[in-house]
Enzyme design. Structure first.
Site, PDB file in Angstrom:
ATOM      1  N   HIS A   1      -3.230  -6.191 -24.123  1.00 20.35           N
ATOM      2  CA  HIS A   1      -3.548  -6.275 -22.695  1.00 20.35           C
ATOM      3  C   HIS A   1      -3.843  -4.860 -22.206  1.00 20.35           C
ATOM      4  CE1 HIS A   1      -2.839  -6.541 -18.363  1.00 20.35           C
ATOM      5  NE2 HIS A   1      -3.035  -7.846 -18.471  1.00 20.35           N
TER       6      HIS A   1
ATOM      7  N   ASP B   1      -3.244  -3.077 -19.530  1.00 25.27           N
ATOM      8  CA  ASP B   1      -2.128  -2.320 -18.968  1.00 25.27           C
ATOM      9  C   ASP B   1      -1.115  -1.933 -20.036  1.00 25.27           C
ATOM     10  OD1 ASP B   1      -3.156  -2.457 -16.383  1.00 25.27           O
ATOM     11  OD2 ASP B   1      -2.137  -4.352 -15.956  1.00 25.27           O
ATOM     12  N   LYS B   2      -0.922  -2.813 -21.017  1.00 26.15           N
ATOM     13  CA  LYS B   2      -0.010  -2.482 -22.111  1.00 26.15           C
ATOM     14  C   LYS B   2      -0.603  -1.414 -23.040  1.00 26.15           C
ATOM     15  CE  LYS B   2       3.264  -3.496 -21.104  1.00 26.15           C
ATOM     16  NZ  LYS B   2       4.517  -2.735 -21.235  1.00 26.15           N
TER      17      LYS B   2
ATOM     18  N   GLU C   1       0.692   9.612 -17.589  1.00 25.12           N
ATOM     19  CA  GLU C   1       0.173   8.262 -17.412  1.00 25.12           C
ATOM     20  C   GLU C   1      -1.207   8.167 -18.034  1.00 25.12           C
ATOM     21  OE1 GLU C   1       1.027   6.437 -13.599  1.00 25.12           O
ATOM     22  OE2 GLU C   1       2.159   8.210 -13.042  1.00 25.12           O
TER      23      GLU C   1
ATOM     24  N   GLU D   1       2.120  15.437 -16.075  1.00 26.66           N
ATOM     25  CA  GLU D   1       2.762  16.735 -16.260  1.00 26.66           C
ATOM     26  C   GLU D   1       3.445  16.776 -17.633  1.00 26.66           C
ATOM     27  OE1 GLU D   1       1.790  15.495 -12.692  1.00 26.66           O
ATOM     28  OE2 GLU D   1       3.779  14.772 -13.314  1.00 26.66           O
TER      29      GLU D   1
ATOM     30  N   LYS E   1      -1.644 -13.432 -22.901  1.00 27.37           N
ATOM     31  CA  LYS E   1      -0.536 -13.533 -21.943  1.00 27.37           C
ATOM     32  C   LYS E   1       0.165 -14.863 -22.163  1.00 27.37           C
ATOM     33  CE  LYS E   1      -1.285 -11.879 -17.733  1.00 27.37           C
ATOM     34  NZ  LYS E   1      -1.857 -11.715 -16.364  1.00 27.37           N
TER      35      LYS E   1
ATOM     36  N   PHE F   1     -12.149 -17.295 -23.947  1.00 24.71           N
ATOM     37  CA  PHE F   1     -11.609 -15.972 -23.627  1.00 24.71           C
ATOM     38  C   PHE F   1     -12.086 -15.035 -24.742  1.00 24.71           C
ATOM     39  CE2 PHE F   1      -7.290 -13.634 -22.687  1.00 24.71           C
ATOM     40  CZ  PHE F   1      -7.989 -12.491 -22.362  1.00 24.71           C
TER      41      PHE F   1
ATOM     42  N   ASP G   1     -11.151  -5.676 -18.307  1.00 27.24           N
ATOM     43  CA  ASP G   1     -10.337  -5.205 -17.185  1.00 27.24           C
ATOM     44  C   ASP G   1      -9.817  -3.805 -17.472  1.00 27.24           C
ATOM     45  OD1 ASP G   1     -10.047  -7.719 -15.429  1.00 27.24           O
ATOM     46  OD2 ASP G   1      -9.398  -8.447 -17.391  1.00 27.24           O
ATOM     47  N   ALA G   2      -9.729  -2.992 -16.429  1.00 23.96           N
ATOM     48  CA  ALA G   2      -9.153  -1.659 -16.572  1.00 23.96           C
ATOM     49  C   ALA G   2      -7.650  -1.762 -16.769  1.00 23.96           C
ATOM     50  CB  ALA G   2      -9.467  -0.807 -15.343  1.00 23.96           C
TER      51      ALA G   2
ATOM     52  N   ARG H   1       1.897  -0.961 -14.757  1.00 20.22           N
ATOM     53  CA  ARG H   1       1.562  -2.142 -13.951  1.00 20.22           C
ATOM     54  C   ARG H   1       2.167  -3.432 -14.483  1.00 20.22           C
ATOM     55  NH1 ARG H   1      -4.686  -1.649 -12.000  1.00 20.22           N
ATOM     56  NH2 ARG H   1      -5.074  -2.311 -14.143  1.00 20.22           N
ATOM     57  N   LYS H   2       3.006  -3.334 -15.499  1.00 21.19           N
ATOM     58  CA  LYS H   2       3.660  -4.531 -16.033  1.00 21.19           C
ATOM     59  C   LYS H   2       5.179  -4.329 -16.073  1.00 21.19           C
ATOM     60  CE  LYS H   2       0.205  -7.272 -16.509  1.00 21.19           C
ATOM     61  NZ  LYS H   2      -0.469  -6.615 -15.380  1.00 21.19           N
TER      62      LYS H   2
ATOM     63  N   LYS I   1       7.614   8.716 -19.756  1.00 25.58           N
ATOM     64  CA  LYS I   1       8.624   9.542 -19.100  1.00 25.58           C
ATOM     65  C   LYS I   1       9.750   9.891 -20.065  1.00 25.58           C
ATOM     66  CE  LYS I   1       7.755   7.387 -14.592  1.00 25.58           C
ATOM     67  NZ  LYS I   1       8.332   6.578 -13.501  1.00 25.58           N
TER      68      LYS I   1
ATOM     69  N   LYS J   1      13.959  11.591 -16.561  1.00 21.28           N
ATOM     70  CA  LYS J   1      13.447  10.716 -15.507  1.00 21.28           C
ATOM     71  C   LYS J   1      14.312   9.461 -15.467  1.00 21.28           C
ATOM     72  CE  LYS J   1       9.896  13.587 -15.888  1.00 21.28           C
ATOM     73  NZ  LYS J   1      10.010  14.823 -16.677  1.00 21.28           N
TER      74      LYS J   1
ATOM     75  N   ASP K   1      14.182   6.904 -13.729  1.00 20.30           N
ATOM     76  CA  ASP K   1      13.453   5.633 -13.703  1.00 20.30           C
ATOM     77  C   ASP K   1      13.613   4.924 -15.039  1.00 20.30           C
ATOM     78  OD1 ASP K   1      12.466   5.670 -11.142  1.00 20.30           O
ATOM     79  OD2 ASP K   1      10.544   6.568 -11.671  1.00 20.30           O
TER      80      ASP K   1
END
Length: 404
Positions: free
Chosen positions: A25, A27-28, A53, A66, A173, A236, A244-245, A250-251, A271, A275, A277
């Site tokens: 995918h 985003d992955k 990123e 960074e 998916k 598909f 898709d970009a 985003r997941k 990260k 971090k 997060d």
């Protein structure tokens, strides 16, 4: 006033749905690119500070963020090629052409103010403010809620089948809806799978593969009573970053608990351990898992909060399923706060070592090869592994008996 508190976790009722997405995918792909850069940096400098990123569209890739470390020499073009090849794009069969790959970077050093504020050593402060959540339950062997656990199993199976048959593509998916009654999963409602495939394969052939090679081996007889929607939009063929970009982060719901538990909003990939997060989300999962593994609850959600540059969390909260109340020993609470400092988390979980790339697909939780998936009663609760030995709890025996 104590920074540690305890409450009750409400039960889920009705239908609950979670999804998982394949490593192909878009985003992955971006998540994996970010974590591949992180791994490359840590391999050269275990104390590197990384926040990188990625974005991908077609055969164009952007890396931005960074990166600070000692004498780092990273071959970004090769890092990208290796990730794309491992996913299934070595020769352009699925649209991404490595021969036309265009890798662009916009990476600077970490802000000196942030670097000085976070510091190093035992008093390493949080790399940012924010909230992190962790969750564990007894529904599945993965200690994950049933919907996300099943969705991940389906997507991992999709990868196995596409590698074996060569008909399915990297982009896919899976979505699973489960019926809950009295807080317990009672049956499957709907299963949705969409998978990229070769143009030469008919839609009926693809649907047969999805049903017989993926769904039935994973779900067994439960699939017979569920509604199955297999490539419901039709063919598909064009997928991945060609269609898709993709962008890092985003997941985040598929990465964690499929929406079953709350999320602080911060992404993980790219990260380093300073971090929070990422590192504190892993620590909160380990804490929730430790509580459930010890028999103190059937489910536990942990909430953490940090201030940038401050080592100790500003808030720790545990919600337990079943209305159980915990009597906190002040010494154990202080020990818990100490164990949730960034440096303590980094050292306990080994977050200065490369090895983050595998986390970037198929979920960050529920996979025993990761250090945060191992209960840590001594470190987190200041007591032996048996539930009746916890100083953290006043009525441990009663809770253990009720959930055993």
């Amino acid at each position: 006033m104590s920074r540690v508190s305890v409450g009750c976790l409400p039960r889920i009722e009705g239908l609950f749905t979670s999804e998982s997405v394949a490593d192909g995918h878009p985003d992955k792909i971006a998540d994996q690119l970010s974590d591949a850069v992180l791994d490359a940096a840590l391999a050269q400098d275990p104390n590197a500070r990384v926040a990188v990123e990625a974005a991908i569209k077609g055969s164009s890739v952007w890396l931005f963020g960074e990166l600070t470390g000692h004498d780092l020499k990273l071959d970004f073009d090769q890092i990208v090629r290796d990730v794309l090849s491992s996913i299934g794009h070595p020769e352009g069969r699925w649209g991404v052409e490595l021969g036309r790959l265009d890798v662009r970077t916009s990476i600077t050093l970490q802000s000196t103010e942030i670097g000085e504020g976070v510091g190093s050593g035992a008093n390493t402060g949080a790399g940012d403010q924010g909230m992190m959540f962790g969750f564990a339950c007894r529904e599945t062997p993965e200690h994950l809620p049933t919907p996300i656990a099943l969705a991940h199993r389906l997507i991992r199976r999709q990868r196995e089948v596409r590698d074996r048959l060569g008909i399915l593509g990297p982009d896919a998916k899976a979505q699973v809806s489960v019926r809950y009654e009295d807080g317990k999963p009672k049956g499957l409602q709907t299963v949705v799978i969409s998978s990229q495939h070769l143009a030469e394969a008919s839609l009926s052939e693809v649907r047969e593969i999805l049903r017989d090679e993926i769904i039935r081996p994973v779900l067994g007889a439960d699939a017979d009573t569920a509604e199955l929607l297999l490539n419901p939009a039709g063919t598909f063929i064009q997928g991945g970053p060609v269609a898709d970009a993709g962008l890092t982060g985003r997941k985040i719901i598929a990465d964690t608990y499929g929406g079953f538990a709350r999320h602080g909003g911060g992404a993980f990939s790219g990260k380093d351990g300073t971090k929070v997060d990422r590192s504190a989300a892993y620590a909160s999962r380990q804490l929730a898992l430790t509580v459930v593994d010890a028999g103190l609850a059937t489910a536990c959600e942990v909430r953490l909060a940090y201030a940038i540059g401050v080592a100790e969390p500003v808030a720790v909260h545990l919600d337990l399923e079943g209305g159980r109340t915990l009597s906190l020993d002040p010494k154990a609470a202080a020990s818990l706060l100490e164990a949730l400092r960034p440096r303590a988390i980094i050292d306990r979980l080994g977050l200065t070592r490369p090895g983050f790339l595998p986390t970037a697909a198929f979920g960050h939780f529920g996979r025993p090869q990761f250090s945060w998936e191992q209960p840590a009663g001594d470190a987190l609760l200041g007591a032996p592994g048996a539930a009746d030995g916890y100083r953290f709890v006043a009525d441990a025996e009663a809770v253990a008996a009720s959930v055993g």
